[in-house]
Design an enzyme around this catalytic site. Structure first.
Site: not given
Length: 177
Positions: A50-51
């Site tokens: 996700v980052c």
């Protein structure tokens, strides 16, 4: 989660950290941004799923924040060397590629502790987002669980709303940036 020292309406916890800025290491302090708004966002780890989507989204909109007199800073518990390796990895290979925002290294986890986002059992940061005004006062805190990212549009809307109320007092809902 650490309780931290971050409180709405109070001075934001000061910090000094090594960051990757334009591909080079640079010491960054909160006081460097006096007179500007700061969006400070924490993310768990480099080289995760996700980052990069969040970081790239904030980087792609950095100019929109700059037009508002606002700087965006990303923070994780990774070292500046790991940040640089991730930035130097092409996006198609899971990296970030060149960025328009600094990434700060919080290897001591002090920033994560001070801002109350440290997930102590894993030693990583929750997805925290903090808006600090030009006087260094903390205006907004959001902390998400690990799997859910933040909205760049919402961060922009909040900066605009706080700037409006700084100038005009209370205002309407501010539905969009």
């Amino acid at each position: 989660m650490a309780s931290g020292n971050a409180r709405i309406g109070k001075p934001a916890p000061d910090f000094k950290a090594t960051a990757v800025v334009d591909g080079a290491f640079k010491e960054v302090k909160l006081s460097d941004y006096k007179g500007k708004y700061v969006v400070l966002f924490f993310y768990p780890l480099d080289f995760t799923f996700v980052c990069p989507t969040e970081i790239i989204a904030f980087s792609n909109r950095a100019e929109d924040f700059h037009k508002l007199g606002c700087e965006v800073l990303g923070v994780s518990v990774d070292s500046q060397f790991t940040h640089l390796a991730w930035i130097n990895t092409p996006r198609k290979e899971g990296g970030l590629g060149p960025l328009n925002i600094p990434l700060l290294a919080d290897v001591t986890r002090r920033l994560s502790e001070d801002y109350g986002v440290l997930k102590t059992d894993e030693g990583i940061a929750y997805r925290g987002l903090f808006i600090i005004d030009g006087k260094g006062v903390l205006r907004q805190i959001t902390v998400n669980d690990l799997p859910v990212g933040r909205s760049v549009d919402e961060a922009l809307r909040l900066v605009q709303a706080f700037q409006y109320t700084d100038e005009h007092g209370e205002g309407p809902c501010f539905a969009s940036p």
